[in-house]
Scaffold this active site. Sequence first.
Site, PDB file in Angstrom:
ATOM      1  N   HIS A  91      -1.437   6.659 -15.541  1.00 39.70           N
ATOM      2  CA  HIS A  91      -1.665   5.294 -15.997  1.00 39.70           C
ATOM      3  C   HIS A  91      -0.736   4.301 -15.302  1.00 39.70           C
ATOM      4  O   HIS A  91      -0.500   3.178 -15.779  1.00 39.70           O
ATOM      5  CB  HIS A  91      -1.472   5.215 -17.523  1.00 39.70           C
ATOM      6  CG  HIS A  91      -2.277   4.146 -18.179  1.00 39.70           C
ATOM      7  ND1 HIS A  91      -1.763   2.909 -18.497  1.00 39.70           N
ATOM      8  CD2 HIS A  91      -3.574   4.116 -18.563  1.00 39.70           C
ATOM      9  CE1 HIS A  91      -2.693   2.168 -19.056  1.00 39.70           C
ATOM     10  NE2 HIS A  91      -3.804   2.868 -19.114  1.00 39.70           N
ATOM     11  N   LYS A  93       0.944   1.562 -12.685  1.00 44.71           N
ATOM     12  CA  LYS A  93       0.542   0.332 -12.003  1.00 44.71           C
ATOM     13  C   LYS A  93       1.759  -0.153 -11.217  1.00 44.71           C
ATOM     14  O   LYS A  93       2.412  -1.121 -11.602  1.00 44.71           O
ATOM     15  CB  LYS A  93       0.093  -0.724 -13.023  1.00 44.71           C
ATOM     16  CG  LYS A  93      -1.005  -0.250 -13.980  1.00 44.71           C
ATOM     17  CD  LYS A  93      -1.268  -1.291 -15.054  1.00 44.71           C
ATOM     18  CE  LYS A  93      -2.196  -0.749 -16.117  1.00 44.71           C
ATOM     19  NZ  LYS A  93      -1.530   0.259 -16.986  1.00 44.71           N
ATOM     20  N   ASP A  98       7.970  -0.834   1.825  1.00 45.03           N
ATOM     21  CA  ASP A  98       9.057  -0.509   2.762  1.00 45.03           C
ATOM     22  C   ASP A  98      10.216   0.221   2.092  1.00 45.03           C
ATOM     23  O   ASP A  98      11.371   0.129   2.542  1.00 45.03           O
ATOM     24  CB  ASP A  98       9.580  -1.784   3.442  1.00 45.03           C
ATOM     25  CG  ASP A  98       8.566  -2.387   4.390  1.00 45.03           C
ATOM     26  OD1 ASP A  98       7.691  -1.636   4.865  1.00 45.03           O
ATOM     27  OD2 ASP A  98       8.626  -3.599   4.634  1.00 45.03           O
TER      28      ASP A  98
END
Length: 474
Positions: A91, A93, A98
């Site tokens: 779940h 996000k 870099d």
Amino acid sequence: MQVNAYFDNIQSEIILALQEAKNSIKVAMYYFTNDAILNTLTALAKKGVKIELILFDENNDFQLNKYIKLIELDSKIYLYLTESSDRIKMHHKFCIIDDRTVITGSYNWTINAKTNRENVVIIEDCNDCTSKFIKEFNYIKPLSKLFGNNPTTTDTANALLKPQTITSGYLELDGIIHNFDKGNVILIGGASSMGKTSLLLNMAHNMSKSGGKMAFFALSETKAKLIEKLLSIESGISSHAIRNHLTQNQEAKTEEMVLALDRFFQLKIQIVDILDTQILSIIEKIKAIKMKNDVDVFFIDYLELITGAFHAEKNYDFHTNIISKLKLIARQLNIVIIITLGLNRKKNEFYNRQKPIISDLAFNIENYADSIFLLYRPEYYDICDFEDGHSTKGVIEVIVAKNKHGKHGNIRLMFKPEYGKILNFGDASFEVNPISINSRMNSMDSDYDFSRSPLDFDIGLNPSAKPDDGYSPF
């Protein structure tokens, strides 16, 4: 260290941060449908930025073709699998730019997210924080299926551009359902002796003749029996004759059998004995065969014989779990899965004679199927005529009871049970060969090399085949 929190114009802030990337972008995203962000990643990949995406697909609508451009640019697209070792839903996000900037928060990279109250935090130059996100990314990556992988990215993209539908060889059926779409699960239900296994074998035979690659999972019968039935379908020699080495016509040359064997070896149908019937083992077998042989369609005969290591409070919950897992793997691997199952009818002769309906299925699983076919042979119940007056002799009625992508309807097919052959209605192309074969074809004057045969006529198996591999033509 610099930390900024955003509650407005989140998409713009994410894109601005992504455009600062020089070397790499790692994304772990529960759901990703935002084309503006995807276009930004594609533009960065063209500049040489290394892109890695790990995505989840809880709703079973993952579309790999959206990422073809990224794949062609040597980006790596992973799909997190719920069959992975820790069995936990992904779940996340977050995004790592870099290896020094982290983007995280409630904001999903979706079309609709900008209409919600969401937040995102962008953290720069926090080594301790960034290293923890990198560690998590590297942990879930092996639990995911890789779709883009240099140097095979071109092959992957080309495979995605291949036709995504497969024809069954039954013209009316294909016309109703608009062929079989890859990623779909089809259920074929019917009472005992309605021809479920025969229809599966004939579909596999027809689809292979059209150039597809098939795998048939033998749960209800041995691979030797299924090969025998396929040979009967191909040759027009009854399986009874093949099985019992009858020699009713000793003088007849068995040229038809030789030709049938030649044609048999051209079929791309892998028959697999399933010794471990647990659903997770079956899924692993599907993955392995798909990876090795790029099979298009998997046939499973039949649902009731699949077991599971998980607990369900009710029987239908158990089988719903099985179908949902098969549906997920069909979408992930871009394959068709066709499964047979029985009916759960009352022990009532009058009721059993009626045409089946969806509620007759053994389990309440119809919501997970893309199409449901129900088989009915009125001849089996001594019903001589259909409602329109046509004879029921040698006829299977296929009732398209559910079809997500087209209309419903009934079609009729011709059934030759002694040969296991199912034909388009009115098709007169099938010829019966009233010959039999003797043991090892000793009486045949032919140079045919029977060492190539998948059947040894004494033991019914090719001795060189491994017991758990099944017969494979690949």
